[in-house]
Design an enzyme around this catalytic site. Sequence first.
Site, PDB file in Angstrom:
ATOM      1  N   ASP A 169       0.807  -1.081  -0.024  1.00  0.00           N
ATOM      2  CA  ASP A 169      -0.015  -0.068  -0.104  1.00  0.00           C
ATOM      3  C   ASP A 169       0.873   1.255  -0.072  1.00  0.00           C
ATOM      4  O   ASP A 169       0.343   2.411   0.534  1.00  0.00           O
ATOM      5  CB  ASP A 169      -0.815   0.137   1.528  1.00  0.00           C
ATOM      6  CG  ASP A 169      -1.873  -1.267   1.270  1.00  0.00           C
ATOM      7  OD1 ASP A 169      -2.259  -1.657   0.052  1.00  0.00           O
ATOM      8  OD2 ASP A 169      -2.403  -1.548   2.414  1.00  0.00           O
ATOM      9  N   LYS A 212       1.852   2.029  -5.083  1.00  0.00           N
ATOM     10  CA  LYS A 212       2.339   1.598  -6.164  1.00  0.00           C
ATOM     11  C   LYS A 212       1.591   1.613  -7.444  1.00  0.00           C
ATOM     12  O   LYS A 212       1.949   1.980  -8.579  1.00  0.00           O
ATOM     13  CB  LYS A 212       2.680  -0.027  -6.007  1.00  0.00           C
ATOM     14  CG  LYS A 212       3.801  -0.434  -5.038  1.00  0.00           C
ATOM     15  CD  LYS A 212       3.843  -1.690  -4.714  1.00  0.00           C
ATOM     16  CE  LYS A 212       2.493  -2.529  -4.228  1.00  0.00           C
ATOM     17  NZ  LYS A 212       2.209  -2.013  -3.034  1.00  0.00           N
ATOM     18  N   GLY A 233      -4.359  -4.364  -3.797  1.00  0.00           N
ATOM     19  CA  GLY A 233      -5.377  -3.451  -4.192  1.00  0.00           C
ATOM     20  C   GLY A 233      -4.611  -2.270  -4.460  1.00  0.00           C
ATOM     21  O   GLY A 233      -4.111  -1.615  -3.468  1.00  0.00           O
ATOM     22  N   HIS A 234      -4.616  -1.752  -5.675  1.00  0.00           N
ATOM     23  CA  HIS A 234      -3.968  -0.845  -6.138  1.00  0.00           C
ATOM     24  C   HIS A 234      -5.167   0.327  -6.647  1.00  0.00           C
ATOM     25  O   HIS A 234      -5.871   0.148  -7.662  1.00  0.00           O
ATOM     26  CB  HIS A 234      -2.972  -1.231  -7.357  1.00  0.00           C
ATOM     27  CG  HIS A 234      -2.060  -2.045  -7.082  1.00  0.00           C
ATOM     28  ND1 HIS A 234      -1.081  -2.421  -7.738  1.00  0.00           N
ATOM     29  CD2 HIS A 234      -1.756  -2.529  -5.758  1.00  0.00           C
ATOM     30  CE1 HIS A 234      -0.337  -3.306  -6.973  1.00  0.00           C
ATOM     31  NE2 HIS A 234      -0.728  -3.539  -5.865  1.00  0.00           N
ATOM     32  N   GLN A 246       2.102  -5.969  -3.109  1.00  0.00           N
ATOM     33  CA  GLN A 246       2.468  -6.125  -1.741  1.00  0.00           C
ATOM     34  C   GLN A 246       3.781  -5.455  -1.684  1.00  0.00           C
ATOM     35  O   GLN A 246       4.027  -4.418  -2.234  1.00  0.00           O
ATOM     36  CB  GLN A 246       2.700  -7.664  -1.394  1.00  0.00           C
ATOM     37  CG  GLN A 246       1.513  -8.284  -0.975  1.00  0.00           C
ATOM     38  CD  GLN A 246       1.016  -8.873  -2.343  1.00  0.00           C
ATOM     39  OE1 GLN A 246       1.508  -9.542  -3.272  1.00  0.00           O
ATOM     40  NE2 GLN A 246      -0.152  -8.552  -2.644  1.00  0.00           N
TER      41      GLN A 246
HETATM   42  P1  GDP Z   1      -0.624   0.163  -3.497  1.00  0.00           P
HETATM   43  O1  GDP Z   1      -1.411  -0.978  -3.073  1.00  0.00           O
HETATM   44  O2  GDP Z   1       0.628   0.409  -3.157  1.00  0.00           O
HETATM   45  O3  GDP Z   1      -1.013   0.562  -5.119  1.00  0.00           O
HETATM   46  O4  GDP Z   1      -1.360   1.313  -2.460  1.00  0.00           O
HETATM   47  P2  GDP Z   1      -3.039   1.541  -2.228  1.00  0.00           P
HETATM   48  O5  GDP Z   1      -3.735   1.995  -3.385  1.00  0.00           O
HETATM   49  O6  GDP Z   1      -3.612   0.363  -1.625  1.00  0.00           O
HETATM   50  O7  GDP Z   1      -3.004   2.620  -1.217  1.00  0.00           O
HETATM   51  C1  GDP Z   1      -2.444   3.867  -1.567  1.00  0.00           C
HETATM   52  C2  GDP Z   1      -3.527   4.944  -1.307  1.00  0.00           C
HETATM   53  O8  GDP Z   1      -2.962   6.118  -1.069  1.00  0.00           O
HETATM   54  C3  GDP Z   1      -4.572   4.919  -2.307  1.00  0.00           C
HETATM   55  O9  GDP Z   1      -5.669   5.603  -1.750  1.00  0.00           O
HETATM   56  C4  GDP Z   1      -3.885   6.132  -3.256  1.00  0.00           C
HETATM   57  O10 GDP Z   1      -5.119   6.827  -3.818  1.00  0.00           O
HETATM   58  C5  GDP Z   1      -3.445   7.077  -2.053  1.00  0.00           C
HETATM   59  N1  GDP Z   1      -2.297   7.781  -2.542  1.00  0.00           N
HETATM   60  C6  GDP Z   1      -1.313   7.493  -3.051  1.00  0.00           C
HETATM   61  N2  GDP Z   1      -0.480   8.664  -3.246  1.00  0.00           N
HETATM   62  C7  GDP Z   1      -0.705   9.436  -2.513  1.00  0.00           C
HETATM   63  C8  GDP Z   1      -0.138  10.587  -1.988  1.00  0.00           C
HETATM   64  O11 GDP Z   1       1.025  11.087  -2.491  1.00  0.00           O
HETATM   65  N3  GDP Z   1      -1.235  11.479  -1.099  1.00  0.00           N
HETATM   66  C9  GDP Z   1      -2.054  10.952  -0.576  1.00  0.00           C
HETATM   67  N4  GDP Z   1      -2.767  11.761   0.294  1.00  0.00           N
HETATM   68  N5  GDP Z   1      -2.668   9.911  -1.306  1.00  0.00           N
HETATM   69  C10 GDP Z   1      -1.923   9.046  -2.004  1.00  0.00           C
HETATM   70  P1  IMO Z   2      -0.929  -4.153  -2.137  1.00  0.00           P
HETATM   71  O1  IMO Z   2      -0.524  -4.759  -3.517  1.00  0.00           O
HETATM   72  C1  IMO Z   2      -0.819  -4.614   2.177  1.00  0.00           C
HETATM   73  C2  IMO Z   2      -0.895  -8.628   3.839  1.00  0.00           C
HETATM   74  C3  IMO Z   2      -2.114  -9.180   4.570  1.00  0.00           C
HETATM   75  C4  IMO Z   2      -1.385 -10.238   5.627  1.00  0.00           C
HETATM   76  C5  IMO Z   2      -0.230 -10.818   4.677  1.00  0.00           C
HETATM   77  C6  IMO Z   2      -0.744 -12.263   4.177  1.00  0.00           C
HETATM   78  O2  IMO Z   2      -2.217  -3.416  -2.108  1.00  0.00           O
HETATM   79  O3  IMO Z   2       0.191  -3.273  -1.582  1.00  0.00           O
HETATM   80  P2  IMO Z   2      -2.343 -12.747   2.190  1.00  0.00           P
HETATM   81  O4  IMO Z   2      -3.889 -12.465   1.739  1.00  0.00           O
HETATM   82  O5  IMO Z   2      -1.488 -12.237   1.065  1.00  0.00           O
HETATM   83  O6  IMO Z   2      -1.923 -14.227   2.343  1.00  0.00           O
HETATM   84  O7  IMO Z   2      -2.055 -12.160   3.768  1.00  0.00           O
HETATM   85  O8  IMO Z   2      -0.193 -10.017   3.787  1.00  0.00           O
HETATM   86  N1  IMO Z   2      -1.098  -8.380   2.497  1.00  0.00           N
HETATM   87  C7  IMO Z   2      -1.326  -7.045   1.901  1.00  0.00           C
HETATM   88  N2  IMO Z   2      -0.891  -6.015   2.841  1.00  0.00           N
HETATM   89  N3  IMO Z   2      -0.992  -4.522   0.905  1.00  0.00           N
HETATM   90  C8  IMO Z   2      -1.099  -5.622  -0.070  1.00  0.00           C
HETATM   91  O9  IMO Z   2      -1.188  -5.618  -1.363  1.00  0.00           O
HETATM   92  C9  IMO Z   2      -1.200  -6.962   0.602  1.00  0.00           C
HETATM   93  N4  IMO Z   2      -1.279  -8.268   0.236  1.00  0.00           N
HETATM   94  C10 IMO Z   2      -1.210  -9.065   1.230  1.00  0.00           C
HETATM   95  O10 IMO Z   2      -2.668  -8.021   5.179  1.00  0.00           O
HETATM   96  O11 IMO Z   2      -0.670  -9.378   6.412  1.00  0.00           O
HETATM   97 MG    MG Z   3      -3.010  -1.714  -1.704  1.00  0.00          MG
END
Ligand code: GDP
Ligand code: IMO
Ligand code: MG
Length: 404
Positions: free
Chosen positions: A13, A16, A40-41, A221
């Site tokens: 999270d 990415k 979840g991106h 991840q």
């Molecule tokens: P990922 O799994 O690495 O793609 O990240 P996620 O999408 O799960 O979580 C990142 C969250 O932060 C999402 O809701 C993005 O829209 C948000 N986000 C990404 N970059 C920024 C930033 O620079 N500032 C803020 N406030 N939110 C951001």
């Molecule tokens: P993105 O791509 C954050 C964590 C779960 C748990 C561990 C194992 O959005 O960054 P799993 O279901 O993979 O067997 O769970 O890994 N986890 C993540 N945490 N972002 C993710 O993906 C994750 N995918 C798995 O919360 O601790």
């Molecule tokens: Mg994510």
Amino acid sequence: MSASVLLGLQWGDEGKGKITDYLASQAEIVLRFQGGDNAGHTLLIDGKKYFNHLIPSGIMYDDKLSIIGNGVVVNPATLVKEIAGLKENGISAKGLRVSEKCHLITPFHIALDGANEMRKGSIGTTKKGIGPAYSDKAARRGLRFLDLLDGDGGFQRYESAAKYHSFVLKEYFGIEPPDIQDSYDKIMEYLNILKTYICNTEELMFEAYEKGTKILFEGAQGILLDLDHGTYPFVTSSNTVSGAALCGSGYPLGGVKKITGVFKSYTTRVGDGPFATELFDDISEAICDKGGEYGTTTGRKRRVGWADIVDLKRAVLLSGTTDLAMTKADVLCGMEKVLIAEGRDSANKPIYKEFEGWGEIIQAGKYSDLPENLKKYIEYIEEQLGVPINIISYGPARRQTIER
Ligand code: GDP
Ligand code: IMO
Ligand code: MG
């Protein structure tokens, strides 16, 4: 430059999806190489939010190939839903390709993951069936798309694996297993929809390598969740280090020239496991609220803490990071002090370095527009990690990005 890998340096999270979407404009192919719909991106484009679990974040550009590589475990139900969701928003999935070698996540894997999570000593997975699907792959009991699509014998293969899972669910967990025939029929319905996208993506990789096509590999991840190098057993079931991009796609080693490590200006973690710089006070609540730190996949509240140079250094080494992207600089705006762990004491507790906080970032077009104290923070991290921070993100939208 032909190929670059983008990955998360923390526990996922890191943003990415946003950075992949930003960099995808320069690529011809974007490819996911590991993980599954545990990822979840989030993308924010023209004021609209998109959540990609399986489809690479390059899908927003309709002139690119978006490939789900062989290293990804695929729940066909999620993929069908995701394609439909994009189409509803006017985004064509015509550039999508899915490796015929992807292993399938079945309702049995999901039931096993859920059952395991109810036991004492569970780790807080996403319950998407990731661990059981990768276990089957390693045990050579798994089902690939091609096993179910190629002529006869598909049902027998499915039944054989499902009987084994049913036994474990019933006899070990005491849980009623899904119906074998029903679940197979449903999967075949999904495969019927997906078959136009399924192909030999390895061939596409060889061709891309020979032609020097620009590829961006999108990690899921983060390094600290890597099966071998992360905080085992509190990890995911795939390798998240940069080398996984090759295994998960078939792309040759020599083509990768750039590795972008994405990290947040602080740290978050979903699920259980160690977290040295975790905060349990008002600051963590404030960061959680401002940063919207709730899981994209499960909605769980993310644990929050300061950034950690010790972990980041290790992640940079493990991934061979050549470039850094720091996200969420805006979330720390307005704080009196910002801390970062610069080392550990003899009891292995973090030793913090303190920075003066910085004010709001108002439409920064270039690096020099950023608040002085934020620049000090950025330059300290660069110096410690020995890698330049070339991208700074200060909001979820594409335009809230500075490239140096
Ligand atoms: P990922 O799994 O690495 O793609 O990240 P996620 O999408 O799960 O979580 C990142 C969250 O932060 C999402 O809701 C993005 O829209 C948000 N986000 C990404 N970059 C920024 C930033 O620079 N500032 C803020 N406030 N939110 C951001
Ligand atoms: P993105 O791509 C954050 C964590 C779960 C748990 C561990 C194992 O959005 O960054 P799993 O279901 O993979 O067997 O769970 O890994 N986890 C993540 N945490 N972002 C993710 O993906 C994750 N995918 C798995 O919360 O601790
Ligand atoms: Mg994510």
